[in-house]
Motif scaffolding. Structure first.
Motif, mmCIF file in Angstrom:
data_model
loop_
_atom_site.group_PDB
_atom_site.id
_atom_site.type_symbol
_atom_site.label_atom_id
_atom_site.label_comp_id
_atom_site.label_asym_id
_atom_site.label_seq_id
_atom_site.Cartn_x
_atom_site.Cartn_y
_atom_site.Cartn_z
ATOM 1 N N GLU A 104 -3.195 6.413 1.809
ATOM 2 C CA GLU A 104 -4.551 6.565 1.702
ATOM 3 C C GLU A 104 -4.693 7.837 0.833
ATOM 4 O O GLU A 104 -3.830 9.044 1.203
ATOM 5 C CB GLU A 104 -5.209 6.725 3.024
ATOM 6 C CG GLU A 104 -5.779 5.585 3.409
ATOM 7 C CD GLU A 104 -6.421 5.753 4.804
ATOM 8 O OE1 GLU A 104 -7.398 5.223 5.072
ATOM 9 O OE2 GLU A 104 -5.911 6.534 5.613
ATOM 10 N N GLU B 183 -7.493 3.707 -0.372
ATOM 11 C CA GLU B 183 -6.152 3.054 -0.140
ATOM 12 C C GLU B 183 -5.507 2.702 -1.642
ATOM 13 O O GLU B 183 -6.522 2.270 -2.207
ATOM 14 C CB GLU B 183 -6.123 1.826 0.811
ATOM 15 C CG GLU B 183 -4.971 1.681 1.657
ATOM 16 C CD GLU B 183 -5.166 0.539 2.374
ATOM 17 O OE1 GLU B 183 -4.609 -0.558 1.981
ATOM 18 O OE2 GLU B 183 -5.720 0.649 3.477
ATOM 19 N N GLN C 12 -2.920 0.632 -3.403
ATOM 20 C CA GLN C 12 -1.957 -0.490 -3.386
ATOM 21 C C GLN C 12 -1.626 -0.898 -4.743
ATOM 22 O O GLN C 12 -1.997 -1.147 -5.960
ATOM 23 C CB GLN C 12 -2.524 -1.456 -2.841
ATOM 24 C CG GLN C 12 -1.957 -2.762 -2.368
ATOM 25 C CD GLN C 12 -2.793 -3.527 -1.617
ATOM 26 O OE1 GLN C 12 -3.529 -4.411 -2.018
ATOM 27 N NE2 GLN C 12 -2.771 -3.650 -0.100
ATOM 28 N N THR D 66 1.018 -1.215 0.119
ATOM 29 C CA THR D 66 -0.218 0.148 0.039
ATOM 30 C C THR D 66 0.771 1.164 0.039
ATOM 31 O O THR D 66 1.763 1.304 0.900
ATOM 32 C CB THR D 66 -0.864 0.041 1.179
ATOM 33 O OG1 THR D 66 -1.840 -0.816 1.078
ATOM 34 C CG2 THR D 66 -1.410 1.394 1.347
#
Ligand code: AMP
Ligand code: MG
Length: 542
Positions: free
Chosen positions: A122, A132, A134, A119
């Motif tokens: 955010e 988020e 990723q 990740t």
């Protein structure tokens, strides 16, 4: 038309100017080490890691709707491409890989974790939502075990296309922002048969409010890290505060309520899978989202033929645990595993037990309602409905039927009682792989009998054919990312034809309306694709 001065378009940001947050990292205990060597990580819920740079990033797709979710400009600047390839960590990002466990194929597998997912951060958009972002395939992490942390083009493209298709089909899912070729080759033994090949490497950027899985809760529970203020407690507080604030006090009642909501969301998700003919393929508890999103697209597949026993996953060919028709039972089993983890933080788990016990009935009601919607029926006649649905499913299992074409065809039937079988047959036979089979009375009879019964029911409800068709067509897609279409797209993109990917993404954006000129995307599986690798069979190793 001029916009009202108070209606402001969201600002389109560059990757450098987005508002980054890191609630997971800031709120939860970290692994003290920041290198990517394989290890057991205890007392922590994630490890800080940095993506491993790649040699020649090339952007293959950037999904404009997902850019819009983030307030990100869809302008593919070099900085954006570098960030999406993991070559550049933008100021404000705090990349991490999550530590989780899981039950794989029914067995407790202990620590798994994000072995190839990192990740980045955010993103908080102008509407106050947090997403988020990723990367999948961005290099090794402490959870990579013996593997390389990379992903190949075919699996990355499959994830991108399928997650976007699911979204437009109305199925809860993680989203996909981009697909980048890395310029590096990745070695894969696609069939575990000792014949590895060097394939083009790729990275997908995926987006969701959270990627937390059932397995994130199971691991601390199994490790005994379930005391007050321990990792399980902290993760429950984080999850409720961020995503289920009505349960944020984490009392026994709260945890039972939380479990109930997660159970309902998971059940709704699986009912959608059954509606559209999707088989996830690896419903291990580490691939079950705490938000009820379809997550971790691997050896998934779509029903070319309605067969409840079908699984696309060659790794699952023996037990077929994750076959189409078994998905509800597995969801229930997985929920029970999550319940066991929650129970470590509870004194009275009767509420939790009640959800588990009532699950079959709740699933049954949701499934029935979904099937009635597929048939365009509006009234509930519980016992009669169940019998009608059962008869339908057994009829379409009796010969090879493409379910997608079949349900759309049912919407075109004329319910006037004077309409005879030959007219009905002419409407549905193209959904059969062998239409001539209907010349055989033994095969035709169940179809004819069921259609008569169904249309009588529609007449009883006083539904006009137009109203019935409208309702049905909102639940039965014309376009799904058929296994062979995606495989053809993989092959075209690998040969440099990226327009094929743009076209497929454009088709799946509007799955419930027939798109003139795009009939080929709605065609049933051609014979050559029946047994071709990638079209009907996939393994976990991608
Ligand atoms: P899956 O069931 O495919 O979602 O993955 C099971 C576990 O294997 C997860 O912990 C993954 O992160 C890990 N994994 C799968 N492929 C790779 C890879 N190429 N490199 C490192 N870890 C991987
Ligand atoms: Mg996984």
């Amino acid at each position: 038309m001029a916009l009202h001065p108070s209606v402001r378009m969201p600002t389109a940001h560059t990757i450098e100017s987005l508002a980054y947050r890191s609630r997971f990292v800031d709120a939860l205990p970290a692994d003290p080490r920041e290198d990517n060597q394989t290890r057991q990580v205890r007392g922590a819920l994630y490890s800080r890691v940095t993506p491993t740079p790649v040699s020649g990033p090339k952007l293959l797709a950037l999904v404009p709707e997902v850019c819009a979710l983030l307030d990100l400009s869809p302008d593919p600047t070099p900085e954006l491409v570098e960030a999406l390839a993991g070559n550049r960590v933008i100021s404000g990002m705090k990349p991490f890989s999550a530590c989780y466990g899981g039950h794989q194929f029914g067995n407790w597998a202990n620590q798994l974790g994000d072995g190839r997912a990192i990740t980045l951060a955010e993103v908080e958009n102008s509407r106050g939502e947090r997403w988020e972002v990723q990367l999948k395939g961005a290099g090794r992490t402490p959870y990579s075990r013996g593997a390389d942390g990379r992903a190949v083009l075919r699996s990355s493209l499959r994830e991108l296309v399928c997650s976007e298709a699911m979204h437009h089909l109305g199925v809860p899912t993680t989203r996909a922002l981009s697909l980048v070729l890395t310029g590096d080759k990745v070695e894969r033994d696609m069939f575990y048969d000792g014949n590895p090949e060097r394939e083009p490497g790729a990275i997908t950027a995926r987006v969701a409010p959270s990627f937390v899985r059932f397995g994130n809760f199971e691991l601390p529970a199994y490790r005994g890290e379930h005391g007050d203020g321990g990792t399980l407690d902290k993760l429950l507080r984080y999850t409720t505060e961020c995503f289920y604030p009505e349960f944020a006090k984490c009392t026994d009642d709260d945890l039972a309520g939380l479990f109930r909501v997660i159970s309902d969301r998971t059940t709704d998700m699986v009912v959608h899978w059954l509606r559209v003919g999707f088989v996830h393929g690896v419903m291990n508890t580490d691939n079950m989202s705490i938000l009820g999103l379809t997550i971790d697209y691997g050896p998934y597949g779509w029903l070319d033929v309605f067969d409840p026993g079908w699984t696309p996953n060659t790794t699952d060919a023996q037990g077929r645990r994750y076959r189409f028709g078994n998905q509800p039972r597995i969801a229930h089993w997985n929920l029970a595993q999550l319940g066991n983890a929650f129970a470590q933080r509870m004194r009275d788990f009767s509420g939790l037990q009640a959800t588990i016990d009532q699950w079959p009935e709740r699933f049954g009601a949701k499934h029935r309602a979904m099937m009635l919607a597929k048939l365009g029926l509006t009234e509930q006649h519980t016992d009669e409905d169940s019998a009608l649905i059962e008869a339908l499913l057994s009829t379409i299992t009796s010969v090879e039927v493409d379910p997608t074409l079949f349900y759309r065809a049912l919407a075109t039937l004329d319910s006037d009682p004077s309409t005879l079988w030959p007219a009905h047959r002419a409407k549905i036979e193209h959904a059969l792989y062998e239409p001539a089979a209907l010349d055989n009375e033994r095969i035709a009879q169940p179809f004819r009998g069921w259609i008569e019964r169904y249309l009588a029911r529609a007449r009883d409800e006083g539904l006009s054919d137009t109203a019935r068709a409208e309702r049905m067509n909102a639940h039965n897609p014309v376009y799904i990312p058929r296994n062979y279409l995606v495989q053809q797209t993989v092959e075209k993109v690998a040969a440099g034809d990226t327009a094929a990917l743009d076209e497929l993404l454009s088709v799946i954006r509007d799955p419930y309306n027939a798109q003139p000129g795009r009939e080929a995307y709605a065609a049933k599986r051609p014979e050559w694709a029946r047994t071709k690798a990638g079209c009907s069979m996939l393994s976990c190793s991608s």
